[in-house]
Scaffold this active site. Structure first.
Site, PDB file in Angstrom:
ATOM      1  CD  GLU A 260      -2.755  -1.248   2.489  1.00  0.00           C
ATOM      2  OE1 GLU A 260      -2.567  -0.408   3.390  1.00  0.00           O
ATOM      3  OE2 GLU A 260      -3.642  -2.128   2.555  1.00  0.00           O
ATOM      4  CG  HIS A 278      -5.748  -0.024   5.234  1.00  0.00           C
ATOM      5  ND1 HIS A 278      -4.525  -0.629   5.319  1.00  0.00           N
ATOM      6  CD2 HIS A 278      -6.400  -0.359   6.393  1.00  0.00           C
ATOM      7  CE1 HIS A 278      -4.421  -1.289   6.471  1.00  0.00           C
ATOM      8  NE2 HIS A 278      -5.554  -1.125   7.137  1.00  0.00           N
TER       9      HIS A 278
END
Length: 306
Positions: A260, A278
Site C-alpha cells: 500500500e 484501507h
C-alpha cells in the site's frame, strides 16, 4: 517523561499524556533517520500504521520503554526485538472493531447490490436498472476466518440481516455463550467449502502471510465472495487474481493490499472486484477511541516504570 507521537492521532491523545505530566512532541511523516533523531530521550512512542518501528529504530535508542499502536495490528513494529530490549509493546484492538465491522458489511452489500458500478453508470447518464439486479444476503452463509473482537461484531450485524454465520479460529475451542448461535468450524478448509461469503479477520503474522492461496481459493464455492478488511498480505494476490479472472471465484471485496498504496494493483482492473483504500478504521469515532486508549495505556505503563 518524554513521549513522541509520530503518526496522526486524535488531539486528545496528546492531551491525555500532557495531563499526566509528560512532555509530548507531535511530529508526523518522518523518514527513518528523522524518527531516530526525534526519539532521542523519549520513553514512549505512539504510532498508527505509517511509522515503521524497525530493528534499526529500536537499536538506535536506549531510552525507549513503551511503544503503543493506536490500532489493532502490530505488523509495523518489530515486536520480538522490542521485547528482547525490554520495550513494552501495546495496542488498542477493540478501538476500531465497530468501524471495521461496519465497513465489512458495507462492502458485502455494495458488492451484492452493484452499488459502485450502478452509481458510476448513473452519474454517466446510464439508467441500468436491469443490468444491475443483485442478490439478497438473507439466508446466505457467512464464514468468518478469525473470531476475535471484529469477527464477533461482524457476526452480530450479519445476524440482523438474517445470515447464517459460521466461524473458524484455532485460538478458541468454543465461543462465548452469547455467540452459541455461531457455528464452530474446526477446520479452515471446511469453512471455505461451506460459506457463500468468506470474510477474513486475522492479523498478519508469519503463520497468516498468504495463508489464503491457490489451494484455499480452490476450496471455495465458484459463486462465493471473498472479503478482506483485515490485513494485506494474508491473501496471495496473484492466486486471487487468477481465481477471479478464470471464474473459479465470483468476486472479492477488499480494503487492504499486500503493498500500500495500491492504486496500480492488478486486482483493481477486474470488474468482479470492489475495493477501498484501507478505510477500516477510518472513522472519527474509531480514531478518537484508538488515540485516547493508546495514550491511556502509555500513561499507565510509564506510571509503573516510575
Amino acid at each position: 517523561m518524554k513521549a513522541l507521537i509520530s503518526d496522526p492521532l486524535a488531539p486528545a491523545a496528546a492531551d491525555v499524556l500532557r495531563a499526566a505530566g509528560h512532555d509530548v512532541t507531535v511530529k508526523t511523516g518522518m523518514k527513518p533517520a528523522e524518527l531516530i533523531h526525534a526519539l532521542d530521550g523519549c520513553a514512549a512512542l505512539l504510532v498508527r500504521g505509517a511509522t515503521k518501528v524497525t530493528a534499526e529504530v529500536l537499536e538506535s535508542t536506549s531510552a525507549l520503554k513503551v511503544v503503543a499502536r493506536a490500532g489493532t495490528g502490530l505488523d509495523n513494529i518489530d515486536v520480538r526485538l522490542a521485547r528482547e530490549r525490554g520495550v513494552e509493546v501495546l495496542n488498542t484492538p477493540a478501538a476500531n472493531a465497530i468501524s471495521v465491522a461496519e465497513l465489512t458489511m458495507g462492502l458485502i452489500l455494495a458488492f451484492e447490490r452493484h452499488i459502485v458500478a450502478a452509481s458510476t453508470d448513473l452519474r454517466g447518464g446510464k439508467w441500468e436498472k436491469t443490468k444491475y439486479a443483485g442478490r439478497e444476503v438473507l439466508g446466505r452463509t457467512l464464514g468468518l476466518v478469525g473470531f476475535g473482537r471484529i469477527g464477533r461484531e461482524v457476526a452480530m450485524r450479519a445476524r440482523v440481516f438474517g445470515m447464517n454465520v459460521i466461524a473458524h479460529d484455532p485460538l478458541y475451542k468454543e465461543w462465548p455463550e452469547e455467540f452459541d448461535w455461531v457455528g464452530h468450524v474446526p477446520g479452515l478448509g471446511a469453512l471455505l467449502a461451506t460459506a457463500d461469503i468468506v470474510s477474513l479477520h486475522v492479523p498478519l503474522t508469519s503463520e497468516t502471510k498468504n495463508f489464503i492461496g491457490a489451494r484455499e481459493l480452490a476450496l471455495m464455492k465458484h459463486e462465493a465472495l471473498l472479503v478482506n478488511c483485515a490485513r494485506g498480505g494474508t491473501v496471495d494476490e496473484a492466486a486471487l487474481l487468477a481465481a477471479l479472472t478464470s471464474g473459479a471465484l465470483r468476486g472479492a471485496a477488499l480494503d487492504v493490499f499486500a503493498n500500500e498504496p495500491a492504486a496500480d494493483a492488478p486486482l483493481l482492473a477486474l470488474p468482479n472486484v470492489i475495493a477501498t483504500p484501507h478505510l477500516g478504521a477510518s472513522t472519527a469515532e474509531a480514531q478518537d477511541r484508538a488515540g485516547i486508549e493508546a495514550a491511556e495505556l502509555v500513561v499507565e505503563a510509564l506510571r509503573k516504570l516510575g
